[in-house]
Design a protein around this motif. Structure first.
Motif, PDB file in Angstrom:
ATOM      1  N   GLU A 467       3.921   4.544  -5.451  1.00 34.28           N
ATOM      2  CA  GLU A 467       5.335   4.811  -5.699  1.00 34.28           C
ATOM      3  C   GLU A 467       6.087   3.499  -5.922  1.00 34.28           C
ATOM      4  OE1 GLU A 467       8.355   8.016  -3.866  1.00 34.28           O
ATOM      5  OE2 GLU A 467       7.764   6.453  -2.450  1.00 34.28           O
ATOM      6  N   TRP A 468       5.719   2.473  -5.152  1.00 35.55           N
ATOM      7  CA  TRP A 468       6.343   1.155  -5.330  1.00 35.55           C
ATOM      8  C   TRP A 468       6.016   0.587  -6.715  1.00 35.55           C
ATOM      9  CZ3 TRP A 468       4.975  -3.819  -6.469  1.00 35.55           C
ATOM     10  CH2 TRP A 468       5.932  -4.807  -6.220  1.00 35.55           C
ATOM     11  N   GLN A 471       8.096   2.210  -9.423  1.00 38.03           N
ATOM     12  CA  GLN A 471       9.507   1.805  -9.391  1.00 38.03           C
ATOM     13  C   GLN A 471       9.737   0.328  -9.716  1.00 38.03           C
ATOM     14  OE1 GLN A 471      10.777   2.935  -5.451  1.00 38.03           O
ATOM     15  NE2 GLN A 471      10.644   5.133  -5.871  1.00 38.03           N
ATOM     16  N   HIS A 472       8.759  -0.534  -9.473  1.00 38.56           N
ATOM     17  CA  HIS A 472       9.026  -1.970  -9.529  1.00 38.56           C
ATOM     18  C   HIS A 472       8.217  -2.772 -10.549  1.00 38.56           C
ATOM     19  CE1 HIS A 472      10.535  -0.881  -5.460  1.00 38.56           C
ATOM     20  NE2 HIS A 472      11.466  -1.764  -5.743  1.00 38.56           N
TER      21      HIS A 472
END
Length: 771
Positions: A467-468, A471-472
């Protein structure tokens, strides 16, 4: 006029005189900086750094004072033999800069070529006794001072190597091509719409015709079912000869891949020396990904690896001198009849457990061993699993690392594998994004089967990590993709593993993130080599690096992405890149050479190997078979074969393990299995898998057909014909049973039967409900 103003006025007059003299002296010479570009870490009005190379001494670039010493890099348009540098520079008061260095870049580091510690001049001329071969030079200023650079002039000549050999006008995969796959060549000097022919070298007949467009010839539709050799002809030029086969690439690499890993073992391979930066593999460091590559190979195509030669015998640690005590031997030995690839898997795990290695990557590798154990237990004692499992349970969240488990390349902030990993690695390849995802998901499966109540924590860690990334991670930043070099595959493989194993639990945005990656990679590959570049504009590969493993590992990235994206056009384009990068390694590149120096003697069909092999080195890999030694550097592209053997060349275990993983994902991508029911109460089984390597050998394989009750029978399949990708077989059935060759499977009405090929996360299955 006060004293201060008089001093400034006097300095200005002196500076004008210096500029005039400098200008007169350099007039008529070939200042290569005029065609260059600049980069800097520090500067007031940084966009004006080009002022330092504009040929106008009255302009300048001025750095700003910061916590970091200033540097200014001049990037030349190509490889150059630099013979002289002229600098016109000073401090903000135009006083001499006392401490500075001229540096060149290699393998991720800047190296001093000339260093000044007590300079008294604002005009500095540096003459090199031996020309410096480079495409970039950096002025590195010592101390927190303002540097004022009027001119950074570079003189030399375009580099033409003495060992550069003429490159064939038609550049191909010298060994051969897989039937039914993208097949292309590059002709850098051939005009659009020029006709090419493919000629059978035995009959001399023209069997295929096409046209070159954008310097590329495409013959993907040509799939001859023959063992004859072919060559491509354009006017008076012809390519090296090559062949076709259902699985030609697999034919010339599978045994070689295992042979390399066998020879590259530390302590017991082609040398018994104890080497630095090495544990299970010589020069393997802690980020070689060997164990997971071997596991992936076996799981993706088990029957192919089981039938390879068996040449490894177990050697007890006690047979060695005292210096080797404890290096291996904690795991009980494998069964002597195990396939060599299983013995290699055991070797890696044994070294890690015996030496109690606890770097986060070493711990993560052992998760692959635990995951694979159920498929290896025929040959490995239960003690192997129990010991590794107990060890990982104990150290998985351990944040520190022991000195014997790490090296100077370690950039891990900590070693708790449940922690969120937000630090991006360097081009060394030591810390790729998402490296903890697959190991945590494997530990999730293993601990669930062991009945652990806390199994979900591993899944949660993997979920948080991906998920990180969604998003990043910025795909446009090359450090998130090609900048990770031979470890880049870790990221996209993590996306594929999560999505394909847990489609209903995958984070929102995963598919779109992968599609964005795919589109960017395709866009960066719009060139005559179908080669994914480092950036959208600029360098083709990471500067100063031997990026061999990056090219070899990229097919794994593309195939992992292909398993996720839904758009057929994107899938087809990714296929093109898979094969263009394999072709690149086999000679379709600006040098026209295979990446391996010994390729002509070790790989069927290869005519021209890499320029040289590295002598010595940490790995001592010279005597090992199938070493990938070198690859074209950024200056070779788009088409500069004249610079020859430019840049660093050295084999590395990490290059080969990247290729191992690409071959594993290629096998998975090409595997398909079908159960087909006919009206005559017959069930046909059709398996497509990389097994038919030799047209003169009839390939057979056994598959297991299971009923929904859990019973099973073995069914033998046989290749359809010498050039087929399919193996086929059939069974008869009625309302009560399925009759196989030697056994019977009891069934009931509406029973579902299934059959699969591949193991674990690489298994593909087919299901059929009976009347």
């Amino acid at each position: 006029m006060n004293y201060c103003n008089k001093k400034v006025h006097f300095i200005s007059i002196i500076w004008v005189v210096i500029i005039t003299l400098f200008s007169n002296e350099t007039k008529g010479q070939n200042n290569l900086s005029l065609m260059a570009s600049t980069e800097t870490n520090n500067g007031k009005n940084e966009q004006f750094s080009k002022n330092a190379i504009d040929g106008k001494q009255e302009t300048s670039w001025t750095s700003s004072v910061s916590n970091e010493a200033a540097w200014l890099t001049v990037i030349l348009p190509g490889a150059t033999e630099v013979t002289q540098i002229k600098l016109l520079m000073g401090t903000s008061l135009d006083e001499p800069i006392k401490e500075f260095a001229i540096q060149t870049f290699l393998n991720g580091n800047w190296h001093n070529k000339e260093k000044f510690s007590d300079n008294e001049e604002t005009k500095v001329t540096i003459n090199f006794k031996q020309p410096i071969l480079t495409d970039r030079l950096r002025l590195a200023v010592s101390g927190k001072i303002k540097a004022n650079v009027h001119e950074f002039e570079i003189y030399g000549i375009e580099y033409v190597s003495k060992d550069a050999t003429p490159v064939n006008k038609i550049v191909i995969n010298q060994s051969g091509y897989n039937l039914g796959k993208p097949k292309r060549f590059t002709a850098p000097e051939v005009l659009d719409n020029t006709v090419f022919h493919i000629i059978n070298t035995r009959t001399l007949k023209k069997e295929f015709q096409g046209k070159v467009n954008d310097h590329i010839g495409d013959f993907s539709d040509f799939n001859p079912l023959t063992s004859d050799s072919y060559k491509i002809v354009i006017d008076s030029f012809s390519s090296y000869p090559f062949k076709f086969g259902p699985y030609w690439l697999e034919r010339v690499t599978y045994q070689n891949m295992v042979d390399f890993m066998r020879g590259a073992r530390h302590y017991t391979g082609t040398t018994h020396e104890i080497r630095r930066l090495s544990w299970a593999w010589r020069d393997g460091d802690f980020f070689n990904w060997s164990l997971q590559s071997l596991v992936a190979q076996y799981l993706s195509n088990p029957k192919a690896y089981e039938r390879l030669r068996k040449e490894i015998n177990y050697i007890p640690n006690s047979a060695y001198a005292n210096a080797y005590e404890g290096k291996w031997g904690a795991l009980e030995p494998y069964h002597k009849d195990a396939p060599d690839i299983v013995k290699l898997i055991h070797w890696d795990a044994d070294v890690k457990i015996s030496q109690q290695l606890d770097h986060e990557h070493q711990k993560a590798e052992l998760a692959h061993f635990l995951y694979a154990y159920p498929y290896l237990k025929e040959w490995l004692p239960k003690q192997n699993f129990d010991l590794v499992y107990a060890y990982l349970k104990n150290v998985w969240t351990k944040p520190s690392v022991k000195e014997n488990s790490t090296t100077p390349y370690d950039n891990s902030p900590e070693h708790n594998l449940l922690a969120l990993k937000t630090k991006l690695g360097t081009t060394k390849g030591e810390l790729p994004p998402g490296h903890s995802i697959i190991p945590n998901l494997m530990m999730y499966e293993v601990t669930k089967k062991q009945g652990e109540v806390e199994a979900e924590k591993y899944f949660k860690a993997a979920y948080n990590q991906i998920e990180w990334l969604i998003q990043h991670i910025d795909w446009k930043d090359p450090m998130s993709t090609k900048g990770q070099r031979m470890s880049e595959h870790m990221t996209m493989r993590a996306f594929a593993y999560f999505y394909n194993q847990y489609p209903n639990r995958a984070p929102k945005g995963l598919v779109q993130k992968v599609e964005d990656w795919a589109k960017l990679m395709i866009n960066r590959s719009n060139n005559m080599w179908d080669f994914r570049t480092y950036t959208d504009t600029g360098d083709w590969v990471p500067v100063g690096w031997n990026e061999t493993g990056n090219i070899l590992g990229f097919p794994a990235c593309a195939l992992a992405a292909k398993s996720i994206v839904k758009n057929v056009s994107l899938q087809n384009e990714l296929d093109r890149l898979v094969w263009s990068h394999f072709d690149n390694a086999f000679g379709r590149n600006p040098t026209g050479r295979h990446f391996s120096y010994d390729a002509p003697t070790e790989i069927e069909g290869v005519d021209l190997g890499w320029y040289n092999a590295h002598h010595g080195g940490v790995g001592l890999l010279e005597p090992v078979r199938f070493v990938f030694d070198g690859s074209p550097k950024t200056n070779h592209y788009p088409n500069h074969p004249e610079i020859g053997n430019y840049g660093w060349t050295e084999g590395w275990v990490q290059h080969n393990t990247a290729f191992n993983l690409s071959m594993a994902y290629l096998a998975y991508d090409d595997t398909d299995i079908q159960l087909i029911k006919s009206k005559k109460k017959t069930i046909s089984i059709r398996l497509k898998a990389p097994l038919n390597f030799n047209e003169h050998i009839i390939d057979k394989v056994d598959v297991i057909v299971k009923s929904s009750s859990g019973d099973s029978v073995i069914v033998s399949l046989k290749e359809e014909n010498p050039y087929s990708k399919y193996l086929v077989g059939s069974v008869k059935y009625n309302k009560e049973k399925i009759d196989a060759t030697d056994t019977t499977l009891q069934i009931k009405s509406k029973d579902t039967i299934s059959v699969g090929y591949g193991l674990g996360y690489f298994e593909k299955q087919s299901h059929l409900t009976l009347d």
